[in-house]
Design an enzyme around this catalytic site. Structure first.
Site, PDB file in Angstrom:
ATOM      1  N   ASP A 194      -7.891  -5.178   1.134  1.00 36.42           N
ATOM      2  CA  ASP A 194      -8.495  -6.055   0.129  1.00 36.42           C
ATOM      3  C   ASP A 194      -8.233  -7.530   0.427  1.00 36.42           C
ATOM      4  O   ASP A 194      -9.037  -8.385   0.095  1.00 36.42           O
ATOM      5  CB  ASP A 194      -7.928  -5.736  -1.266  1.00 36.42           C
ATOM      6  CG  ASP A 194      -8.645  -4.564  -1.905  1.00 36.42           C
ATOM      7  OD1 ASP A 194      -9.863  -4.482  -1.744  1.00 36.42           O
ATOM      8  OD2 ASP A 194      -7.979  -3.740  -2.552  1.00 36.42           O
ATOM      9  N   HIS A 241       0.866  -1.180   0.000  1.00 37.80           N
ATOM     10  CA  HIS A 241       0.000   0.000   0.000  1.00 37.80           C
ATOM     11  C   HIS A 241       0.900   1.226   0.000  1.00 37.80           C
ATOM     12  O   HIS A 241       1.870   1.286   0.758  1.00 37.80           O
ATOM     13  CB  HIS A 241      -0.903   0.011   1.242  1.00 37.80           C
ATOM     14  CG  HIS A 241      -2.065   0.932   1.109  1.00 37.80           C
ATOM     15  ND1 HIS A 241      -1.929   2.295   1.129  1.00 37.80           N
ATOM     16  CD2 HIS A 241      -3.383   0.682   0.917  1.00 37.80           C
ATOM     17  CE1 HIS A 241      -3.121   2.841   0.974  1.00 37.80           C
ATOM     18  NE2 HIS A 241      -4.028   1.888   0.826  1.00 37.80           N
TER      19      HIS A 241
HETATM   20  N1  ACO Z   1       3.560  -7.842  -4.781  1.00 37.05           N
HETATM   21  C1  ACO Z   1       4.861  -7.875  -5.131  1.00 37.05           C
HETATM   22  N2  ACO Z   1       5.659  -6.789  -5.090  1.00 37.05           N
HETATM   23  C2  ACO Z   1       5.114  -5.653  -4.689  1.00 37.05           C
HETATM   24  C3  ACO Z   1       3.769  -5.545  -4.310  1.00 37.05           C
HETATM   25  C4  ACO Z   1       2.981  -6.715  -4.367  1.00 37.05           C
HETATM   26  N3  ACO Z   1       1.710  -6.697  -4.020  1.00 37.05           N
HETATM   27  N4  ACO Z   1       3.496  -4.288  -3.947  1.00 37.05           N
HETATM   28  C5  ACO Z   1       4.624  -3.610  -4.087  1.00 37.05           C
HETATM   29  N5  ACO Z   1       5.595  -4.419  -4.541  1.00 37.05           N
HETATM   30  C6  ACO Z   1       6.979  -4.064  -4.817  1.00 37.05           C
HETATM   31  C7  ACO Z   1       7.106  -3.533  -6.234  1.00 37.05           C
HETATM   32  O1  ACO Z   1       7.405  -4.559  -7.144  1.00 37.05           O
HETATM   33  C8  ACO Z   1       8.218  -2.551  -6.091  1.00 37.05           C
HETATM   34  O2  ACO Z   1       9.430  -3.253  -6.060  1.00 37.05           O
HETATM   35  P1  ACO Z   1      10.707  -2.711  -6.869  1.00 37.05           P
HETATM   36  O3  ACO Z   1      11.028  -1.394  -6.235  1.00 37.05           O
HETATM   37  O4  ACO Z   1      11.720  -3.767  -6.650  1.00 37.05           O
HETATM   38  O5  ACO Z   1      10.257  -2.573  -8.284  1.00 37.05           O
HETATM   39  C9  ACO Z   1       8.020  -1.968  -4.700  1.00 37.05           C
HETATM   40  O6  ACO Z   1       7.318  -2.968  -3.974  1.00 37.05           O
HETATM   41  C10 ACO Z   1       7.242  -0.678  -4.700  1.00 37.05           C
HETATM   42  O7  ACO Z   1       6.059  -0.861  -5.490  1.00 37.05           O
HETATM   43  P2  ACO Z   1       5.271   0.322  -6.155  1.00 37.05           P
HETATM   44  O8  ACO Z   1       4.352  -0.213  -7.194  1.00 37.05           O
HETATM   45  O9  ACO Z   1       6.221   1.406  -6.583  1.00 37.05           O
HETATM   46  O10 ACO Z   1       4.456   0.864  -4.927  1.00 37.05           O
HETATM   47  P3  ACO Z   1       3.200   1.781  -5.041  1.00 37.05           P
HETATM   48  O11 ACO Z   1       3.091   2.504  -3.774  1.00 37.05           O
HETATM   49  O12 ACO Z   1       3.232   2.581  -6.279  1.00 37.05           O
HETATM   50  O13 ACO Z   1       2.028   0.713  -5.237  1.00 37.05           O
HETATM   51  C11 ACO Z   1       0.296  -0.779  -4.835  1.00 37.05           C
HETATM   52  C12 ACO Z   1       1.115   0.404  -4.283  1.00 37.05           C
HETATM   53  C13 ACO Z   1      -0.172  -0.455  -6.245  1.00 37.05           C
HETATM   54  C14 ACO Z   1      -0.900  -0.983  -3.932  1.00 37.05           C
HETATM   55  C15 ACO Z   1       1.205  -2.027  -4.857  1.00 37.05           C
HETATM   56  O14 ACO Z   1       1.598  -2.342  -3.550  1.00 37.05           O
HETATM   57  C16 ACO Z   1       0.502  -3.211  -5.510  1.00 37.05           C
HETATM   58  O15 ACO Z   1       0.576  -3.366  -6.729  1.00 37.05           O
HETATM   59  N6  ACO Z   1      -0.198  -4.069  -4.680  1.00 37.05           N
HETATM   60  C17 ACO Z   1      -0.978  -5.155  -5.246  1.00 37.05           C
HETATM   61  C18 ACO Z   1      -2.345  -4.635  -5.663  1.00 37.05           C
HETATM   62  C19 ACO Z   1      -3.227  -4.340  -4.483  1.00 37.05           C
HETATM   63  O16 ACO Z   1      -3.318  -5.097  -3.539  1.00 37.05           O
HETATM   64  N7  ACO Z   1      -3.918  -3.195  -4.560  1.00 37.05           N
HETATM   65  C20 ACO Z   1      -4.863  -2.780  -3.543  1.00 37.05           C
HETATM   66  C21 ACO Z   1      -4.324  -1.625  -2.778  1.00 37.05           C
HETATM   67  S1  ACO Z   1      -5.391  -1.226  -1.413  1.00 37.05           S
HETATM   68  C22 ACO Z   1      -6.729  -0.494  -2.113  1.00 37.05           C
HETATM   69  O17 ACO Z   1      -6.734  -0.002  -3.203  1.00 37.05           O
HETATM   70  C23 ACO Z   1      -7.944  -0.540  -1.317  1.00 37.05           C
END
Ligand code: ACO
Length: 403
Positions: free
Chosen positions: A339, A287
């Site tokens: 979620d 998140h």
């Molecule tokens: N699984 C694997 N790796 C992850 C995940 C995940 N769920 N979330 C973050 N990471 C990793 C990314 O690969 C990235 O790694 P890197 O720097 O080596 O490339 C790092 O963590 C940072 O990720 P970002 O995408 O830059 O983080 P951001 O804050 O932009 O994204 C997000 C947040 C989109 C929620 C992300 O954590 C994600 O994709 N989660 C899965 C989808 C999800 O569960 N969404 C619901 C969010 S809650 C809501 O909307 C109610």
């Protein structure tokens, strides 16, 4: 891929690769904040998320207090008015909201048609768009008109979701019962029978916790639309389109699909390791705001899942979810987000997998409408800038000289 005239769409892709892009240094003040991370885009008095300590407040009131003592309707009143209602205000508000639940036969007809052609989130977004247009007296400039529209949409949304569900299952639809609370009535319309007190409480608590969460992507989308002084229905439709994506509200369905795919406790480690090795995102984890302390809503949802599993005498999903959370933490140091535990909880409440994201929208409409009203009340068009990185000063080549 070809269009109906035989035009090869791939031929357009080549253009992308040919474009010379600007490579060089930009001044510091022109730095781009990818994903708007850390950028303050507005002043808002609706909710505050403190990711460092995993805290959430609605209108300054700790979510823990609200979760322990309030209901969804009470929280909606708080979000819209800035105040907790007195007992008589709450009673009158609940009655008024319940009286708005029924939907015109024409909307049912549209939804029935859509349910045969569209996935739920698409069908419901379209139905909400139609529903929202049905308000001739609407006037964005009048606060009471905005509140009326917010009540109208919030009250009717669960009816649409339940109707879509029963229609797609070939069941007769169930009319709303105004004697039941908002959450309990939703379960009643879904299943045709009253839920147990625990089920009603689990639904109410989940709705309350999902009602609002500051400037998330869908709320921001709603505010951008409202900032053009478009109508509330258009803003809600924008929000629904944004919520649908798997990185936002679509993650709950993805998380449940993953739990079912994993199936057994033995399969947790190999499944997660395979997914991470393939650079897949584990839906329901991570998140933007809660990187340090975890999602403030998770403990409540997790506890409710436990209680529902206890009622059913089957802890499989609870144990499976915990095992996944443990492995993801070990491998990636990522916390589960709301979620992740909401998905199995809704499954235990009999909500079909493809209605998990529409359910999210049905709760969040409370926060979306609060934000849209806040935007209208102090509006300035939201129009950010982008740093242009495309080609510059290219000569124009007449068409007969191009190769
Ligand atoms: N699984 C694997 N790796 C992850 C995940 C995940 N769920 N979330 C973050 N990471 C990793 C990314 O690969 C990235 O790694 P890197 O720097 O080596 O490339 C790092 O963590 C940072 O990720 P970002 O995408 O830059 O983080 P951001 O804050 O932009 O994204 C997000 C947040 C989109 C929620 C992300 O954590 C994600 O994709 N989660 C899965 C989808 C999800 O569960 N969404 C619901 C969010 S809650 C809501 O909307 C109610």
């Amino acid at each position: 891929m070809e269009t109906r005239t035989g035009f090869k769409v791939e031929s357009l892709l080549v253009l992308d690769n040919r474009l010379p892009m600007f490579v060089g240094e930009y001044p510091v003040e022109q730095q781009v904040h990818e994903g708007l991370e850390g950028v303050l885009v507005a002043r808002s008095a609706i909710s505050d998320v403190n990711g460092d300590i995993g805290a959430l407040q609605y209108r300054g009131i700790d979510i823990r207090e609200l979760a322990a003592h309030s209901t969804f309707e009470e929280v909606v009143y708080l979000l819209w008015t800035n105040e907790l209602p007195t007992p008589s205000q709450l009673e009158a508000f609940k009655i008024a909201l319940a009286a708005e639940r029924e939907v015109d036969a024409g909307i049912y007809e549209i939804l029935r048609f859509l349910s045969h052609y569209m996935k739920p989130m698409d069908a419901l977004r379209t139905a909400v768009s139609v529903l929202a247009s049905d308000n001739p007296g609407e006037d964005n400039t009048r606060p009471e008109s905005r509140l009326m529209k917010a009540m109208y949409l919030t009250a009717k949304f669960p009816t649409l979701v339940a109707y879509y569900c029963r229609e797609s299952q070939g069941k007769m639809w169930v009319h709303p019962d105004p004697r039941l609370g908002h959450a309990e009535n939703f379960l009643y319309m879904m299943h045709g029978k009253r839920p147990t007190p625990l089920e009603a409480r689990a639904m109410d608590l989940t709705m309350l916790l999902m009602a609002e969460h500051s400037f998330n992507a869908s709320t921001f989308a709603a505010r951008v639309t409202a900032s053009t002084l478009s109508d509330m229905g258009a803003a809600i439709t924008s929000a629904m389109g944004t919520l649908k994506g798997p990185l936002h509200g679509g993650a709950n369905q993805g998380a449940l699909e993953m739990l079912f795919e994993i199936g057994t406790l033995e399969n947790v480690e190999p499944y997660i390791d395979r997914a991470l090795a393939a650079k897949q995102r584990i839906l329901g984890f991570g998140h933007r705001i809660y990187r340090k302390a975890g999602d403030s809503r998770v403990p409540y949802i997790k506890d409710m899942l436990y209680q529902l599993c206890a009622q059913a005498g089957d802890f499989h999903l609870y144990e499976l979810a915990n095992a996944v959370a443990e492995v993801v933490w070990e491998r990636k140091r990522l916390f589960p987000n709301v979620d992740f535990y909401m998905a199995p909880l809704l499954h235990m409440l009999g909500i079909p997998m493809d209605l998990l994201t529409p359910f999210f929208a049905m709760c969040r409409i409370a926060g979306w409408t609060a934000h849209i009203m806040e935007q209208y009340a102090n509006n300035r068009l939201i129009r950010p800038n982008a740093l242009y990185v495309g080609p510059v000063e290219r000569p124009y080549i007449p068409i007969d000289q191009r190769v």
